[in-house]
Design a protein around this motif. Structure first.
Motif, short mmCIF file in Angstrom:
data_model
loop_
_atom_site.label_atom_id
_atom_site.label_comp_id
_atom_site.label_asym_id
_atom_site.label_seq_id
_atom_site.Cartn_x
_atom_site.Cartn_y
_atom_site.Cartn_z
N ARG A 10 28.21 -5.26 -96.10
CA ARG A 10 27.29 -5.05 -97.13
C ARG A 10 27.50 -5.86 -98.15
O ARG A 10 26.47 -6.54 -98.58
N SER A 13 25.94 -9.34 -96.70
CA SER A 13 24.45 -9.38 -96.39
C SER A 13 23.84 -9.57 -97.89
O SER A 13 22.58 -9.81 -97.89
N GLU A 14 24.23 -9.03 -98.92
CA GLU A 14 23.56 -9.03 -100.27
C GLU A 14 23.78 -10.33 -100.90
O GLU A 14 22.82 -10.78 -101.55
N ARG A 15 24.68 -10.96 -100.53
CA ARG A 15 25.09 -12.35 -101.26
C ARG A 15 25.04 -13.45 -100.36
O ARG A 15 24.91 -14.60 -100.63
N SER A 55 31.27 -13.91 -106.59
CA SER A 55 31.58 -13.25 -105.22
C SER A 55 33.00 -13.35 -104.93
O SER A 55 33.67 -12.40 -104.27
#
Length: 329
Positions: A10, A13-15, A55
């Motif tokens: 997750r 996929s978001e970044r 991140s």
């Protein structure tokens, strides 16, 4: 374990879109295709870099998989050098050194350069007067290898032959090489030993003057002072100036170590060392130029007037190059 894998997927996929865009921009920059970047890409670079750092921080804090952390570390490191690093080319750096950094560093050492020059002249005057009164002192000031077969016992004809006879060039080749090596060693030692309260650097400048003065005295007593001046100065202007600048750099370091002023002793010495390092980088170039003049020009040019003309031109050129005022951008 499955929850950790799900969290990692997750997070990726978001970044991942930002990471991929940053990676594609870096690929263009690393392959020299800077013109392919649009204005929006240039503006986005620091934003994407900071997002990647964020991140990476999150990935480390929640202990995501090792491969992802290593990927983000590599991407952040690559981006850092383009966002904050020096983006000048080698040619631009060299141009900056020769057009600005080196002349500015030499001008900053004008007091030390004057002191080194005075010490050299003082040594030359002392050796000249002493050798005139008692020629045997010549070998106290000048090593036999550096004398190149010339000394108080040489005749006027022998001394003149060393100055003008092209056939004597091979014999002088060894002497020229030895003289260049000697002056290069003096320059390096004067800079390297400057930290000892600048006393060794000052002594080396005085010692170099002693040798010069002893040579001048020998040729003066044989009526060859003017030809000897041309023979020496055609390369000596550049070579002696280089040695003087090296001595000035060493004197600056020693002086700052002993008298740091408002700064700490470490900070003052570090500043002097940076200036001295720039000057010494240029001194190497000057010694190379002097070597060419010594190895070729002096042996191929036998006209005293032309030798003096070249010496005057080099003196004028170095003076204009170093002391013509330049503005930092």
């Amino acid at each position: 374990m499955s929850e950790l894998v799900l969290k990692s997927q997750r997070f990726r996929s978001e970044r991942e879109a930002d990471w991929k865009r940053l990676e594609s921009l870096l690929a263009l920059l690393e392959t020299g295709k800077r013109r392919a970047l649009s204005a929006d890409d240039v503006i986005a670079m620091p934003v994407l870099y900071r997002a990647t750092l964020s991140s990476l921080s999150v990935a480390r804090s929640i202990s995501l998989d090792r491969n992802l952390v290593e990927y983000l570390e590599s991407l952040s490191t690559r981006a850092y050098f383009f966002v904050y690093g020096n983006r000048t080319t080698l040619g631009e750096r060299l141009a900056g050194f020769f057009l600005l950094d080196w002349p500015c560093a030499v001008r900053a050492l004008w007091r030390e350069t004057l002191a080194a020059t005075v010490l050299t002249i003082l040594g030359a005057v002392v050796a000249f007067e002493v050798t005139l009164k008692k020629s045997g002192y010549f070998y106290i000031f000048v090593p036999h290898a550096l004398a190149g077969g010339r000394g108080p016992r040489s005749s006027t004809t022998e001394l003149a032959r060393t100055l003008f006879d092209p056939q004597h060039g091979k014999a002088l080749g060894f002497f020229a090489s030895f003289l260049f090596t000697h002056n290069a060693q003096i320059a390096i030692l004067a800079f390297a030993l400057g930290f000892a309260c600048c006393l060794p650097a000052g002594f080396l400048m005085f010692y170099n003057g002693l040798m010069l003065g002893a040579f001048v005295a020998i040729f003066y007593t044989h009526g060859l002072l003017v030809p000897f001046g041309g023979w020496t100065l055609i390369h000596g202007v550049t070579e002696l100036f280089a040695v003087t600048l090296a001595g000035a750099a060493g004197i600056r370091i020693g002086w700052m170590l002993a008298f740091p002023g408002d700064k700490s002793r470490l900070a003052a010495t570090a500043d002097a060392g940076r200036i001295g390092a720039i000057v010494m980088g240029g001194v190497v170039v000057m010694l190379g130029c002097a070597g060419l003049l010594e190895g070729f020009g002096r042996q191929m040019i036998t006209s005293t007037a032309l030798r003096y003309g070249i010496a005057f031109a080099t003196a004028l050129g170095w003076a204009a190059y170093f002391y013509y005022p330049r503005r930092r951008p």
